[in-house]
Design a protein around this motif. Structure first.
Motif, PDB file in Angstrom:
ATOM      1  N   ARG A  42       2.327   1.690  -3.493  1.00 48.51           N
ATOM      2  CA  ARG A  42       1.291   2.171  -4.412  1.00 48.51           C
ATOM      3  C   ARG A  42       1.049   3.655  -4.212  1.00 48.51           C
ATOM      4  O   ARG A  42       0.893   4.431  -5.178  1.00 48.51           O
ATOM      5  CB  ARG A  42       0.000   1.390  -4.168  1.00 48.51           C
ATOM      6  N   SER A  43       1.047   4.083  -2.923  1.00 48.23           N
ATOM      7  CA  SER A  43       0.832   5.500  -2.656  1.00 48.23           C
ATOM      8  C   SER A  43       1.956   6.350  -3.225  1.00 48.23           C
ATOM      9  O   SER A  43       1.724   7.407  -3.823  1.00 48.23           O
ATOM     10  CB  SER A  43       0.708   5.699  -1.136  1.00 48.23           C
ATOM     11  N   GLU A  44       3.218   5.875  -3.051  1.00 48.81           N
ATOM     12  CA  GLU A  44       4.344   6.630  -3.605  1.00 48.81           C
ATOM     13  C   GLU A  44       4.295   6.685  -5.118  1.00 48.81           C
ATOM     14  O   GLU A  44       4.573   7.720  -5.740  1.00 48.81           O
ATOM     15  CB  GLU A  44       5.663   5.988  -3.138  1.00 48.81           C
ATOM     16  N   LYS A  60      -5.040  -5.103  -5.316  1.00 45.09           N
ATOM     17  CA  LYS A  60      -4.153  -4.953  -4.160  1.00 45.09           C
ATOM     18  C   LYS A  60      -3.565  -6.285  -3.720  1.00 45.09           C
ATOM     19  O   LYS A  60      -2.832  -6.348  -2.771  1.00 45.09           O
ATOM     20  CB  LYS A  60      -4.910  -4.333  -2.975  1.00 45.09           C
ATOM     21  N   GLU A  62       0.831  -1.200   0.000  1.00 42.43           N
ATOM     22  CA  GLU A  62       0.000   0.000   0.000  1.00 42.43           C
ATOM     23  C   GLU A  62       0.868   1.253   0.000  1.00 42.43           C
ATOM     24  O   GLU A  62       0.569   2.237  -0.698  1.00 42.43           O
ATOM     25  CB  GLU A  62      -0.924  -0.017   1.221  1.00 42.43           C
ATOM     26  N   GLU A  63       1.940   1.225   0.780  1.00 41.57           N
ATOM     27  CA  GLU A  63       2.825   2.390   0.801  1.00 41.57           C
ATOM     28  C   GLU A  63       3.494   2.598  -0.547  1.00 41.57           C
ATOM     29  O   GLU A  63       3.615   3.741  -1.035  1.00 41.57           O
ATOM     30  CB  GLU A  63       3.887   2.198   1.906  1.00 41.57           C
ATOM     31  N   LYS A 121       1.726   9.188  -6.230  1.00 40.88           N
ATOM     32  CA  LYS A 121       2.214  10.554  -6.087  1.00 40.88           C
ATOM     33  C   LYS A 121       3.157  10.918  -7.227  1.00 40.88           C
ATOM     34  O   LYS A 121       3.094  12.025  -7.799  1.00 40.88           O
ATOM     35  CB  LYS A 121       2.927  10.705  -4.743  1.00 40.88           C
TER      36      LYS A 121
END
Length: 570
Positions: free
Chosen positions: A497-499, A548, A494-495, A502
């Motif tokens: 994917r978030s990066e 995911k 998840e981290e 962004k």
């Protein structure tokens, strides 16, 4: 009006009895002896010949002619004085084990000893005690029973001590070498005594080295007879008497119970646990002292591995079984047992949290079944329910099926609980330690909170993915570690994917700015470093299909060629 009539009747009967054996009718009586409410018309010279006490009264009196003597304080009362008077007149009467102690005390009171007159009443009664009354266990017990109303004179004359010594000696012999059946017949004989004399015998038997089981047998029999309205049988189904509404009677019963508990031998395993539970329930009901209840709780906790659900229910309900009675005692008992097991594990060098003894596992199963029995009662609060369940260590339960059953019964009996309260109730259970059947039931149980249901479903999915047969028993610790590893991997994905998102937004903004500048110049569009970078990252993005799940990442890398995608604002 009834009291004077009865007094007159007793007085007339006493006079009638006296007239039957006063042999001299030619000489009129010259003294009236009053004993309580009875009057005896007698002759002074007959009494003086045997009683030094009466002689002193007559000789020391200031009256010219003493005609009335009050002997109301004589041991044994009118009946014993009548026999003493018969002895003075030379009339035969029967000395028995029931009256010999009283006659000996009366002889001492009247100073009818051999020092005053040969072959007096004191000598006769001493001979009977030595040759007849104290020659058998049963006779000595009867004599000791008769001494209860003759204190302290019976103790001063050593009658009580002689009886205690003989009874304790014979009781020890009967316990080791029974002379008749049933072998515990002597315990029934002891149960007629007061708790004071019974305690003297138990103490004397301890000094003689009697076994704890022998003492326990006598105490159990005595308790069941002395507290029969409270300890009817070992199931705890005592029937409360209406006399317990009387404060004085309750106080008497409480003192009796505390005296019995103080006699229990130091060996805590000498008594069956069901008897101790009945005794503790009686102590709680009578509001006995804290030390009395604590002593019983410690004895039960030592042998808690032998407890049954019915034994714990005895402590928990009132005598009518309609409402919960006391749960704090159960909690303290289980806690004491856990502390004992913990000390033993530390002494043996084991890990108490991970590995528990067979006794601990047996107690855990019994406690879970006990929780299922009391879960239906509305007055049982969540803290009390969880307080008992949480006392046992996690390793005490191989599976939590019995605990899950108790929780399900509690939730069913308390339908008005909200989601948070249901989660608190279920917090004592580990969903990963449920069997396949229990998880299947839990996944369809609408009373359980959503979190517990999800845990059960995820556990089954994890087993299907790992190919493990649940009925062969997957280790809950391994499963929990795997679950934690999967959760950690999912968090890392998840981290990432978030990066990546962004970075994608940042590149899109740059492309938008560059596109506006190129359109203004009208020049041809050339690829830039950031556009090349975005394309490269797009190929590496594991979430390009919106999934995911990373469990099948390695399997899906080379299956299909990723489609080229333009990262533009359109």
């Amino acid at each position: 009006m009834a009291t004077p009539v009865r007094a007159n009747e007793r007085r007339s009967i006493a006079m009638e009895r006296t007239g039957q054996w006063v042999f001299s009718q030619d000489i009129p009586t010259d003294v009236v002896v009053r004993v309580g409410e009875a009057n005896f018309s007698l002759h002074k010279f007959m009494l003086l010949a045997k009683s030094n006490y009466i002689r002193k009264l007559i000789m020391e009196t200031k009256e010219p002619d003493l005609t009335r003597i009050d002997l109301s304080n004589i041991p044994g009362g009118p009946e014993i004085f009548e026999k003493a008077a018969k002895f003075c007149y030379g009339v035969n009467f029967e000395i028995t084990v029931h009256n010999v102690a009283a006659l000996r005390c009366a002889a001492e009171y009247l100073q009818m000893t051999d020092l005053y007159c040969d072959n007096n009443l004191a000598g006769r009664t001493d001979d009977f005690l030595a040759q007849v009354a104290l020659s058998s266990l049963s006779g000595a017990i009867v004599v000791l029973k008769s001494c209860e109303d003759l204190l302290p004179m019976a103790e001063d004359l050593k009658i009580v001590q002689r009886c205690v010594d003989l009874v304790s000696f014979n009781a020890c012999n009967e316990a080791n070498f029974p002379s008749r059946s049933p072998t515990n017949w002597w315990t029934e004989e002891l149960s007629i005594l007061s708790v004071t004399f019974f305690g003297k015998i138990i103490t004397a038997m301890k000094q003689r080295g009697a076994k704890s089981l022998t003492l326990a047998s006598a105490i159990i029999t005595y308790t069941e007879r002395a507290l029969r309205d409270l300890v009817r049988d070992h199931t705890g189904n005592g029937i409360k008497s209406s006399d317990f509404d009387d404060p004085d009677f309750r106080t008497q019963q409480r003192e009796l119970l505390e005296s019995i508990v103080s006699l229990l031998p130091s060996e805590k395993a000498a008594f069956p646990i069901n008897f101790l539970c009945c005794l503790l329930r009686s102590a709680i009901y009578l509001k006995a002292s804290t030390s009395c209840k604590n002593g019983l709780e410690k004895r039960i906790s030592v042998i808690l591995e032998h407890v049954t659900v019915d034994d714990l229910l005895v402590l928990s309900f009132t005598y009518d079984g309609e409402r919960l009675f006391d749960l704090d005692s159960v909690r303290r008992i289980v806690s004491g047992f856990v502390e004992k097991e913990k000390s033993m594990a530390v002494f043996n060098g084991g890990d108490f949290r991970e590995t528990c003894s067979t006794a601990m596992q047996r107690v855990a199963k019994t406690v879970d079944a006990y929780l299922g029995e009391i879960a239906t009662y509305g007055e049982l609060s969540i803290p009390k329910f969880n307080g008992i369940a949480n006392i046992l260590p996690k390793g005490a339960r191989k599976v939590d099926d019995d605990l899950y059953r108790a929780i399900d019964i509690y939730l069913k009996s308390h339908p008005n609980l909200d989601e948070i309260e249901r989660e608190k109730t279920c917090s004592v259970m580990d969903p990963l330690k449920l069997s396949h059947e229990a998880r299947l039931h839990a996944s369809q149980n609408k009373r359980l909170p959503v979190q517990i249901v999800l845990h059960a479903l995820y556990y089954d999915q994890l087993k299907l993915r790992s190919g493990t047969d649940d009925r062969k028993g997957l280790d809950a610790v391994t499963t929990r570690n795997r679950l934690q590893a999967d959760s950690s991997l999912l968090k890392e994905n998840e981290e990432l994917r978030s990066e990546l998102m962004k970075m994608k937004m940042y590149i899109s903004d740059l492309r938008k700015t560059n596109h506006g500048a190129t359109s203004a110049k009208g020049g041809p569009k050339r690829p830039t470093f950031f556009s090349s970078m975005s394309k490269t990252l797009g190929k590496l993005n594991p979430f390009r299909h919106g999934s995911k799940d990373t469990s099948n990442l390695e399997d899906a890398v080379d299956i299909a060629k990723p489609r080229r995608r333009r990262f533009s604002i359109s």
